[in-house]
Design an enzyme around this catalytic site. Structure first.
Site, PDB file in Angstrom:
ATOM      1  N   ASP A 115       3.230  -0.589   9.431  1.00 54.78           N
ATOM      2  CA  ASP A 115       3.861  -2.606   9.412  1.00 54.78           C
ATOM      3  C   ASP A 115       4.358  -2.530   9.685  1.00 54.78           C
ATOM      4  OD1 ASP A 115       2.054  -4.702  10.069  1.00 54.78           O
ATOM      5  OD2 ASP A 115       1.306  -5.216   8.074  1.00 54.78           O
TER       6      ASP A 115
ATOM      7  N   GLY B 254       3.983 -15.683  -4.206  1.00 51.82           N
ATOM      8  CA  GLY B 254       3.207 -15.365  -2.972  1.00 51.82           C
ATOM      9  C   GLY B 254       1.416 -15.121  -2.941  1.00 51.82           C
TER      10      GLY B 254
ATOM     11  N   GLY C 161      -3.121  -9.474  -3.028  1.00 56.12           N
ATOM     12  CA  GLY C 161      -3.606 -10.757  -4.288  1.00 56.12           C
ATOM     13  C   GLY C 161      -2.096 -11.167  -4.117  1.00 56.12           C
ATOM     14  N   LYS C 162      -1.823 -11.672  -5.357  1.00 54.76           N
ATOM     15  CA  LYS C 162      -0.574 -12.488  -5.475  1.00 54.76           C
ATOM     16  C   LYS C 162       0.548 -11.568  -5.713  1.00 54.76           C
ATOM     17  CE  LYS C 162      -2.966 -16.746  -6.714  1.00 54.76           C
ATOM     18  NZ  LYS C 162      -3.523 -17.405  -7.572  1.00 54.76           N
ATOM     19  N   VAL C 163       1.785 -12.378  -5.569  1.00 53.22           N
ATOM     20  CA  VAL C 163       3.155 -11.282  -6.135  1.00 53.22           C
ATOM     21  C   VAL C 163       3.699 -12.576  -7.528  1.00 53.22           C
ATOM     22  CG1 VAL C 163       5.594 -10.619  -5.246  1.00 53.22           C
ATOM     23  CG2 VAL C 163       2.992 -10.754  -3.987  1.00 53.22           C
TER      24      VAL C 163
ATOM     25  N   LYS D  79       3.373  -7.316  -7.551  1.00 55.06           N
ATOM     26  CA  LYS D  79       2.362  -7.181  -6.725  1.00 55.06           C
ATOM     27  C   LYS D  79       1.367  -6.962  -7.071  1.00 55.06           C
ATOM     28  CE  LYS D  79       1.401  -5.637  -1.811  1.00 55.06           C
ATOM     29  NZ  LYS D  79       1.719  -4.662  -0.616  1.00 55.06           N
TER      30      LYS D  79
ATOM     31  N   GLY E 117      -1.675 -12.902  -0.394  1.00 55.21           N
ATOM     32  CA  GLY E 117      -1.949 -12.517   0.592  1.00 55.21           C
ATOM     33  C   GLY E 117      -2.833 -12.152   0.463  1.00 55.21           C
ATOM     34  N   GLY E 118      -3.759 -11.129   1.806  1.00 55.43           N
ATOM     35  CA  GLY E 118      -4.853 -10.498   1.076  1.00 55.43           C
ATOM     36  C   GLY E 118      -4.905  -9.659   0.109  1.00 55.43           C
TER      37      GLY E 118
END
Length: 954
Positions: free
Chosen positions: A756, A639, A644-646, A660, A641-642
């Site tokens: 969120d 995965g 970083g990576k998972v 994460k 996103g803004g």
């Protein structure tokens, strides 16, 4: 010795070696070219005579290279076209090198004498070249567990000698190719025993021409694809079949009535499709051990009498198959029975399990039926019986054990062989014979075992013995093997951790590792038959030690070569001494770090970020996480996103973790990062994703969470995960998420506003329990901030509290608003904002409390089960609309939301405090394939700070 004379000897020795070289010059040139593009090659790859100098992984016949086997070497790079210019090459095995990537060269077809092409568990990508069909002598084609894309080349049908075809676990798409007047196809592979094509994206119908009476197939594995149409009746022509897997596709229509002529079949998987018509009559399949036809749309029928004739049956999985009436007591007398799962049917009356003749029976799962009575008989064999969500368990005051969900314990680890394990130094493991050594490790995956009792010690002992017999018959120096942590994955594959220990030393050399890998990759090892088809994914072996100086095979080089060898040995000893000193230094440094896990905590006096005070989480070193993720390999990138990576990782005990990893532009200061991990380490609730630890060294910031296997709620509602959510399941998910959020607001210390809440941040575990996740925007509330916090607006458009957006005053009621939107999403399966329409406004305008279903027929998700009575739907809608009121003061607190959902569940006749009734497999929708990963690139989303103009719709 005079230096000039030494130089002369070296020059002379090189000249003599070149004259006496055993390797063909063209082959040497090609291997040298590989050395230029591959990293981490064995140290023995030096000199000018691979055949004579015995390069690890290289075998030759008459000066020509005939075999390259380099499994688990940690090779990096791409497949060079140079390798395809070795005309005598017969074996190419580069398995378990996850950093070998890129496409296969189109010139692969030049290897006319190739018999084994084995590239298991690498990272090759792109289409499989059509030229592979030119490898006329190919016997084994194993390209599974890579990232190949595109269609299956029809030219594979030209491989008339092919025995083993394994293209599983890739990204292949398109139709299954069969022959025409002008093109070949897989139907031409009449000598092939194995079609392993599962876990791809193959589509279209299964061609009836694919199967014929000329075929000798024993395994047909097409599971977890996107295949449509019906099961062809021509399948019954292949009388040699033993294992059939068509599960997790989109197949429709009735099961062919002639399927029962396949009397050699031992495992039959047809679950999670859209099959219709009557239940198949499998009378005569006397060797059938494992039958799974769950989650299809068969006609309603009584429990079939023919099932009681299957004397070899160990496992019956018929969840969600419209069964009704009572189960005949004679069924439970089958002598080999281990597991019975008949949940989500319409079985009724009194449960009578009669006389149990099987000493292996572990589980009878009858959740969510209509069974009204059950009384255990005195002296009856102890079996886990689950009757949750049956009338017998819904009476007031019932506390019987069968009214709770429990599963047999399946833990196993190989025990010591009459010895006491001894403490071992770093990275060494005590073997079953109590010797410390660097074990070769990996994962054994069995695709269709014939048993389901994972706690049966006898079966693992037999597997260990067969492994040792195989290694000994291949004259490999293996002392012992250890197996541990048996578990079923989402595809019903059996995973087992394997450790292989060296004999008479504490490490393996490169040659032995490649040979062990080859025994497992080319199926030389044959497990006991009840384990069924398997594959192995080996870990990179990092513990090679220096070997003794190799003897030179050219005896005619005499004293000069001996002198040079002596000088080389002296030089080698000096190098080894230096390496040993360096290694000892590093070992001391690692020991220091181990004793002080915060040795690399990047804090400064000015930052004020002293060592964090943790509660339940721990420090992970960067090196540990590299190891757990195979050096943060692309294969473990699940995965982004803004933030970083998972990455997915596996701890030494087999536990899966999600890591994460922040990218550079998202890094926080030491104080901020310390504050975040201290906050999250205090959060402990079954409906909140747990923080296991962190890493803060080498300029990295990483958070380590528990791994949640069934993805996000968003993926299930959108159909991407393949998990079907009925009304009851949605109520339980809403309750779980509400409890997690109420814990954050009311019981966490300090209280936390999530900020969120959305369906992508609600994850589902293996039993579809909801867990609130992703605290990247969370805000703790100190005593002085009770009431509200003035802060920059953050969140996701569609879920964002309009009052918070307008005033920048953040309160717990902002989370309540977001949760209300989630409730509406549970009802409709629509995005909060879709095609310019806002779900809150759409529901508000359509609502009419005087009409059936509040007049929301057009908005409700059809898969919620509209054909059934949706008990409590009106109260659920009312509660959701209370949560999304414009004024925060008018919204309920989360504690009240929890109580109201509990009341709704009770209204629906369910116990709100009962554990989830089924595993996620129970809810996989026909045709949706394997569930997506919770941290997939679509699911992972980090919404940072933004001005109002940058708000993006979800």
């Amino acid at each position: 010795m005079n230096p000039k004379y030494l130089v002369f000897l070296l020059a002379a020795s090189l000249q003599i070696c070149s004259i006496a070289a055993l390797t063909n010059s063209d082959d040497l040139t090609k291997l040298k070219a590989l050395m230029d593009i591959w990293e981490n090659l064995p140290p023995s790859w030096e000199g000018t005579d691979p055949c004579g100098d015995q390069w690890d992984g290289i075998k030759c016949i008459n000066s020509r290279v005939t075999s390259i086997t380099l499994s688990s070497m940690g090779l990096k790079g791409q497949m060079s076209g140079d390798i395809t210019n070795l005309p005598e090459l017969q074996i190419l095995d580069l398995s378990y090198n996850k950093d070998l990537r890129g496409p296969l060269p189109a010139s692969i077809g030049n290897l006319k004498k190739l018999k084994y092409l084995i590239l298991v568990g690498c990272s090759f990508s792109g289409p499989i070249p059509n030229s592979v069909g030119s490898l006329q002598q190919l016997v084994y084609l194993s390209l599974n567990s890579n990232a190949f894309t595109g269609p299956i080349p029809p030219s594979i049908g030209n491989l008339s000698e092919l025995y083993w075809l394994d293209l599983a676990d890739n990204k292949l798409d398109g139709n299954i190719p069969v022959s025409t007047d002008t093109t070949p196809g897989l139907d031409m592979l009449v000598k092939t025993k194995h079609f392993h094509l599962g876990k791809n994206q193959l589509s279209g119908e299964i061609p009836s021409k694919l199967f014929s009476s000329d075929m000798t197939l024993i395994h047909v594995l097409f599971d977890s694809n996107k295949l449509t149409g019906s099961i062809p009746s021509t399948l019954a022509l292949v009388q040699t079949l033993e294992v059939i897997r068509f599960d997790r596709n989109s197949l429709i229509g009735p099961v062919p009535s002639n399927l029962n002529v396949l009397t050699n079949v031992s495992e039959l998987f047809l679950s999670n499709n859209g099959l219709t018509g009557p239940l198949p009559n499998l009378t005569g399949m006397s060797f059938l051990n494992y039958l799974d036809i769950s989650n299809n749309s068969f006609d309603a029928s009584d429990f079939p009498r023919w099932i009681s004739t299957l004397q070899s049956l160990t496992t019956l999985m018929m969840e969600g198959t419209q069964l009704q009436g009572q189960i005949p007591p004679s069924f439970f007398s089958l002598a080999n029975l281990q597991t019975v799962v008949l949940s989500n049917n319409r079985l009724n009356g009194t449960l009578d399990i009669g006389t149990i003749n099987s000493d292996q029976l572990q589980l009878i799962d009858l959740q969510t039926n209509s069974i009204s009575d059950y009384t255990p008989k005195p002296g009856q064999k102890q079996v886990d019986i689950i009757l949750v969500n049956n009338p017998v368990c819904q009476e007031t005051g019932v506390i019987a054990s069968y009214c709770t969900v429990s599963r047999p314990n399946s833990s196993y680890v190989t025990l010591p062989n009459n010895c006491v394990p001894i403490p071992c130094r770093s990275n060494q493991i005590s073997s079953p014979n109590c010797n410390c050594a660097y074990a070769y490790t990996g994962l054994l995956v069995f695709r269709a075992p014939s048993f389901s009792d994972l706690g049966n010690i006898t079966i693992y002992i037999s597997l260990q013995r067969s492994l040792m017999d195989s290694f000994r018959s291949n004259q490999l120096p293996v002392d012992s093997v250890s197996l541990s942590n048996p578990r079923k994955d989402l595809s019903e594959y059996l995973d087992l951790n394997l450790q292989v220990f060296p004999f008479d030393r504490d490490y393996f050399n490169q040659t032995i590792i490649s040979q062990i890998g080859f025994v497992l990759s080319n199926q030389t090892f044959k497990p006991p038959k009840f384990f069924g088809p398997y594959y192995f994914i080996g870990d990179v072996y990092h513990y090679f030690a220096g070997e003794a100086t190799r003897s030179n095979n050219s005896s005619n080089t005499g004293i000069i070569i001996g002198a040079v060898a002596g000088g080389s040995a002296l030089l080698l000893l000096l190098v080894l001494a230096g390496l040993y000193a360096y290694r000892q230094k590093k070992r001391a440094e690692r020991a220091t770090e181990w004793n002080n896990p915060f040795a690399h905590w990047d804090s400064t006096k000015s930052s004020g970020a002293g060592f964090p005070q943790l509660k339940g989480a721990r420090f992970f070193s960067f090196e540990e996480l590299k190891k757990y993720t195979n050096n943060f390999s692309e294969a473990n990138d699940i995965g982004s996103g803004g933030y970083g990576k998972v990455y997915r990782g596996v701890l030494p005990n087999g536990q899966l973790i999600a890591i994460k990893r922040a990218q550079q532009e998202s890094l926080q200061g030491a104080l901020e990062f310390k504050t975040e991990i201290e906050l999250l380490s205090r959060v402990h609730h079954k409906n909140v994703v747990s923080l296991l630890g962190f890493c803060f060294e080498r300029g990295e910031q990483m958070l380590i969470y528990e791994f949640v296997p069934n993805g996000s709620l968003n993926e299930s509602l959108s159909g991407k995960s393949g998990i079907r959510l009925d009304w009851v399941r949605r109520l339980k998910i809403a309750l779980g998420a509400a409890r997690g959020l109420a814990y954050l607001h009311e019981l966490a210390n300090p209280p936390i506003i999530h900020r969120d809440i959305k369906t992508t941040n609600i994850l589902l575990d293996e039993r579809l329990n909801a867990k609130v996740a992703d605290f990247g925007l969370s805000k703790p509330m100190s005593d002085t901030e009770k009431g509200h916090i003035t802060t920059q607006v953050k969140g996701t458009m569609g879920y964002l509290d309009p009052e918070y957006y307008m005033t920048q005053q953040l309160t717990e009621k902002s989370d309540v608003y977001s949760f209300g939107v989630v409730m509406l999403e549970l009802l409709t399966a629509r995005k909060p904002i879709e095609r310019g329409k806002y779900i809150v406004r759409e529901v508000r305008m359509a609502m009419d409390r005087t009409k059936d279903l509040y007049n929301l027929h057009e908005l409700l998700d059809p898969s919620i089960g509209l054909q059934t009575t949706l008990k409590g739907l009106d109260k659920f809608v009312d509660l959701a609309m209370e949560c999304v009121k414009e004024s925060g003061a008018d919204r309920p607190i989360m504690g009240d939301v929890v109580k109201e959902i509990e009341n709704i569940l009770q209204l629906a006749g369910l116990n709100p405090n009962a554990e989830s009734a089924s595993t996620s497999a129970s809810y996989e929708e026909a045709g949706k394939g394997s569930p997506r990963h919770p941290y997939s690139k679509d699911a992972f989303d980090y919404s940072g700070a933004f001005p109002p103009s940058k708000l993006e719709p979800q």
